[in-house]
Design a protein around this motif. Sequence first.
Motif, PDB file in Angstrom:
ATOM      1  N   MET A 129       0.857  -1.185   0.000  1.00 46.65           N
ATOM      2  CA  MET A 129       0.000   0.000   0.000  1.00 46.65           C
ATOM      3  C   MET A 129       0.890   1.231   0.000  1.00 46.65           C
ATOM      4  O   MET A 129       1.607   1.491   0.962  1.00 46.65           O
ATOM      5  CB  MET A 129      -0.913  -0.011   1.225  1.00 46.65           C
ATOM      6  CG  MET A 129      -1.828   1.190   1.324  1.00 46.65           C
ATOM      7  SD  MET A 129      -3.068   1.322   0.023  1.00 46.65           S
ATOM      8  CE  MET A 129      -4.274   0.164   0.600  1.00 46.65           C
ATOM      9  N   THR A 130       0.844   1.970  -1.096  1.00 50.37           N
ATOM     10  CA  THR A 130       1.612   3.211  -1.180  1.00 50.37           C
ATOM     11  C   THR A 130       0.856   4.309  -0.460  1.00 50.37           C
ATOM     12  O   THR A 130      -0.353   4.201  -0.249  1.00 50.37           O
ATOM     13  CB  THR A 130       1.826   3.611  -2.654  1.00 50.37           C
ATOM     14  OG1 THR A 130       0.539   3.885  -3.228  1.00 50.37           O
ATOM     15  CG2 THR A 130       2.511   2.494  -3.434  1.00 50.37           C
ATOM     16  N   PRO A 131       1.509   5.386  -0.070  1.00 54.51           N
ATOM     17  CA  PRO A 131       0.791   6.490   0.581  1.00 54.51           C
ATOM     18  C   PRO A 131      -0.328   7.048  -0.300  1.00 54.51           C
ATOM     19  O   PRO A 131      -1.409   7.366   0.190  1.00 54.51           O
ATOM     20  CB  PRO A 131       1.877   7.537   0.826  1.00 54.51           C
ATOM     21  CG  PRO A 131       3.140   6.753   0.914  1.00 54.51           C
ATOM     22  CD  PRO A 131       2.965   5.604  -0.038  1.00 54.51           C
ATOM     23  N   LEU A 132      -0.064   7.136  -1.607  1.00 53.53           N
ATOM     24  CA  LEU A 132      -1.094   7.640  -2.506  1.00 53.53           C
ATOM     25  C   LEU A 132      -2.270   6.663  -2.577  1.00 53.53           C
ATOM     26  O   LEU A 132      -3.438   7.070  -2.587  1.00 53.53           O
ATOM     27  CB  LEU A 132      -0.505   7.865  -3.911  1.00 53.53           C
ATOM     28  CG  LEU A 132      -1.425   8.530  -4.928  1.00 53.53           C
ATOM     29  CD1 LEU A 132      -1.855   9.912  -4.429  1.00 53.53           C
ATOM     30  CD2 LEU A 132      -0.732   8.653  -6.272  1.00 53.53           C
ATOM     31  N   GLY A 133      -1.978   5.367  -2.603  1.00 48.98           N
ATOM     32  CA  GLY A 133      -3.030   4.355  -2.608  1.00 48.98           C
ATOM     33  C   GLY A 133      -3.848   4.394  -1.316  1.00 48.98           C
ATOM     34  O   GLY A 133      -5.071   4.218  -1.337  1.00 48.98           O
ATOM     35  N   ALA A 134      -3.162   4.614  -0.193  1.00 44.19           N
ATOM     36  CA  ALA A 134      -3.857   4.709   1.094  1.00 44.19           C
ATOM     37  C   ALA A 134      -4.783   5.924   1.120  1.00 44.19           C
ATOM     38  O   ALA A 134      -5.921   5.846   1.587  1.00 44.19           O
ATOM     39  CB  ALA A 134      -2.850   4.787   2.231  1.00 44.19           C
ATOM     40  N   CYS A 135      -4.296   7.049   0.581  1.00 47.72           N
ATOM     41  CA  CYS A 135      -5.137   8.255   0.519  1.00 47.72           C
ATOM     42  C   CYS A 135      -6.350   8.017  -0.371  1.00 47.72           C
ATOM     43  O   CYS A 135      -7.477   8.390  -0.027  1.00 47.72           O
ATOM     44  CB  CYS A 135      -4.343   9.449   0.007  1.00 47.72           C
ATOM     45  SG  CYS A 135      -3.173  10.107   1.200  1.00 47.72           S
ATOM     46  N   GLY A 136      -6.130   7.400  -1.512  1.00 44.15           N
ATOM     47  CA  GLY A 136      -7.240   7.111  -2.430  1.00 44.15           C
ATOM     48  C   GLY A 136      -8.252   6.165  -1.816  1.00 44.15           C
ATOM     49  O   GLY A 136      -9.465   6.369  -1.942  1.00 44.15           O
TER      50      GLY A 136
END
Length: 150
Positions: free
Chosen positions: A65-72
Amino acid sequence: AAAGYPAGSLGLAGQVAATGLYFYGYSEVAMKALNNVHPVTHAIGNTMRRVVIMLVCMVAFRTPMTPLGACGSALAIGGSYLYATVKQQEKAAEVKAAQAAADADRVSENLEAWSSQPSPSSAEAEATARKLKEALPLEVSPVEAAEEEE
């Protein structure tokens, strides 16, 4: 290659049929649950289901889980929850407005019925006032007090 189908297509057709049956079962269970719990509770459960599916997929498929994926993901989950709660509030407001309209109609009907009754004659009004004076003896009646003020 005696059969007209490739070896994997029968297996794929079975998987597609099973997926359809699973989704039908899920929809049935969701509708039964919606009939038995409050809609907001159902919306929270549905949101939590999405989180669990996402976490299980991350573990099962070892997806980082990338930070951008987590935000999305957080945005999508939060948005679906807010949408469900706002829709429920709109329904509640519609029900409340319909109830208020029904109450207003009932009051209007009662006022019309009351105003259509004949008004008492002055003799009937005096007899009623006399009966009230006898039943509630006052030193000065409210009518007399009002007449004295004028």
